[in-house]
Design an enzyme around this catalytic site. Structure first.
Site, PDB file in Angstrom:
ATOM      1  N   ASN A 160      -4.877   2.168   1.012  1.00 23.25           N
ATOM      2  CA  ASN A 160      -3.651   1.294   1.104  1.00 23.25           C
ATOM      3  C   ASN A 160      -2.868   2.046   0.386  1.00 23.25           C
ATOM      4  O   ASN A 160      -1.584   1.704   0.542  1.00 23.25           O
ATOM      5  CB  ASN A 160      -4.110   0.083   0.477  1.00 23.25           C
ATOM      6  CG  ASN A 160      -4.978  -0.765   1.591  1.00 23.25           C
ATOM      7  OD1 ASN A 160      -4.383  -1.175   2.511  1.00 23.25           O
ATOM      8  ND2 ASN A 160      -5.924  -0.871   1.237  1.00 23.25           N
ATOM      9  N   ASN A 217      -2.559   5.556  -0.947  1.00 26.53           N
ATOM     10  CA  ASN A 217      -2.387   7.106  -0.829  1.00 26.53           C
ATOM     11  C   ASN A 217      -3.394   7.501   0.384  1.00 26.53           C
ATOM     12  O   ASN A 217      -4.435   6.903   0.691  1.00 26.53           O
ATOM     13  CB  ASN A 217      -2.905   7.915  -2.208  1.00 26.53           C
ATOM     14  CG  ASN A 217      -1.803   7.637  -3.166  1.00 26.53           C
ATOM     15  OD1 ASN A 217      -0.837   8.116  -3.195  1.00 26.53           O
ATOM     16  ND2 ASN A 217      -2.500   7.457  -4.257  1.00 26.53           N
ATOM     17  N   ALA A 245     -14.208   0.962   6.106  1.00 29.64           N
ATOM     18  CA  ALA A 245     -14.628   2.346   6.408  1.00 29.64           C
ATOM     19  C   ALA A 245     -14.811   3.194   5.120  1.00 29.64           C
ATOM     20  O   ALA A 245     -15.927   3.902   5.015  1.00 29.64           O
ATOM     21  CB  ALA A 245     -13.559   2.998   7.357  1.00 29.64           C
ATOM     22  N   ASP A 246     -14.123   3.287   4.125  1.00 29.45           N
ATOM     23  CA  ASP A 246     -14.270   3.876   2.909  1.00 29.45           C
ATOM     24  C   ASP A 246     -15.425   3.703   2.210  1.00 29.45           C
ATOM     25  O   ASP A 246     -15.985   4.472   1.540  1.00 29.45           O
ATOM     26  CB  ASP A 246     -12.944   3.761   2.245  1.00 29.45           C
ATOM     27  CG  ASP A 246     -12.607   2.444   1.656  1.00 29.45           C
ATOM     28  OD1 ASP A 246     -13.036   1.485   2.474  1.00 29.45           O
ATOM     29  OD2 ASP A 246     -12.031   2.264   0.666  1.00 29.45           O
ATOM     30  N   THR A 295      -6.926   0.762  -4.901  1.00 27.33           N
ATOM     31  CA  THR A 295      -6.191  -0.144  -4.624  1.00 27.33           C
ATOM     32  C   THR A 295      -6.901  -1.453  -5.007  1.00 27.33           C
ATOM     33  O   THR A 295      -6.208  -2.192  -5.995  1.00 27.33           O
ATOM     34  CB  THR A 295      -5.484  -0.483  -3.354  1.00 27.33           C
ATOM     35  OG1 THR A 295      -4.795   0.797  -2.705  1.00 27.33           O
ATOM     36  CG2 THR A 295      -4.450  -1.510  -3.306  1.00 27.33           C
ATOM     37  N   THR A 355       2.785  -3.458 -28.233  1.00 33.32           N
ATOM     38  CA  THR A 355       2.753  -3.879 -26.658  1.00 33.32           C
ATOM     39  C   THR A 355       2.016  -2.983 -25.992  1.00 33.32           C
ATOM     40  O   THR A 355       1.141  -3.269 -25.002  1.00 33.32           O
ATOM     41  CB  THR A 355       3.726  -4.621 -26.476  1.00 33.32           C
ATOM     42  OG1 THR A 355       4.205  -5.660 -27.219  1.00 33.32           O
ATOM     43  CG2 THR A 355       3.471  -5.240 -24.880  1.00 33.32           C
TER      44      THR A 355
END
Length: 261
Positions: free
Chosen positions: A15, A17, A114-115, A138, A190
């Site tokens: 999604n 790369n 599939a991955d 992702t 922060t």
């Protein structure tokens, strides 16, 4: 046909790369990645593939075979057409009907990315034992494989970058930071506090979920990490000692070998 005398082009369309791997036999000779752009045409991707190969000294005529795994359905056919144009080869596409050596026990096997299947194939081939694959993409996914080579399912968590982007979009006083390990867990500013939440927070998430999965599975598991941020997060975990950034590409190589005619 066998690709032992040529080069296999393995393509993992994610999604965020698209990762390309060039295999000479079982050796991963080169990798390159590009941003996943749904608006690109087959012609544009074909030119891109040709240029990337040329930059690494690989003429397209050396490509003897190709295999593609995709979690972005609109780009699957686009990439297949691009490889046809660039390399004059018909890619194998990971999907139903492919011999994987893994029995998928998901309620609806077609729902599994599939991955995730490709990772399961590579991890089980390496250990021939129970395996949990943690893929930092992702989404951060946890995939469980039994000692009997059964894909059992797993866990899907919003990925590191997705989580950070969501927080920054809703918190007006927070600014974008580099995703890196902070000096200490206790952030004194922060930036370090956000970095601690990302790195140590996801490390704790990995350790906690792996422990819960192993107790539910009731068999010992090798735990292996992959994906772009795996090398950043893994050193801060207790359970993730093995990292292979190219596990998906290796799974694609194995699948092509099993399905080559």
């Amino acid at each position: 046909m066998s690709y032992s005398s040529g080069v296999l082009l393995a393509v993992d369309i994610g999604n965020t790369n698209i990762v390309f791997g060039l295999y000479e036999g079982a050796r991963l000779a080169q990798t390159f990645r590009v941003e996943t752009a749904r608006s690109r045409t087959a012609d544009e991707y074909g030119v891109l593939v040709g240029q990337m190969l040329a930059l690494r000294g690989f003429d397209t005529t050396r490509i003897s075979a190709s295999i593609v795994a995709s979690v972005v359905p609109p780009l699957t056919d686009v990439m297949v057409e691009a490889i046809r144009h660039a390399c004059a080869r018909e890619p194998v596409v990971v999907g139903p009907g492919l011999k994987t050596g893994i029995a998928v026990k998901y309620e609806n096997p077609r729902d599994v990315g599939a991955d995730r299947i490709v990772n399961a194939v590579a991890a089980f081939e390496r250990y021939h034992a129970g395996v949990i694959v943690v893929d930092f993409g992702t989404a951060t996914t946890f995939d469980c494989v039994s000692p009997k080579a059964e894909y059992l399912g797993g866990v899907i968590v919003p990925g590191v970058q997705v989580s950070l982007d969501g927080l920054l979009a809703r918190a007006a006083k927070l600014s974008r930071i580099e995703i890196a390990a902070p000096p200490k867990v206790v952030g004194r500013n922060t930036t370090h506090a956000l970095q601690s939440g990302i790195v140590h927070g996801y490390a704790a998430l990995v350790d906690g979920l792996v422990g819960k999965l192993e107790r539910e599975l009731e068999f010992p598991c090798q735990v292996i990490g992959t994906g772009g941020l795996s090398r950043l997060i893994a050193p801060h975990t207790e359970r993730l000692k093995i990292v292979d950034e190219h596990l998906t590409l290796e799974g694609l190589r194995i699948l092509h070998e099993r399905n080559a005619m």
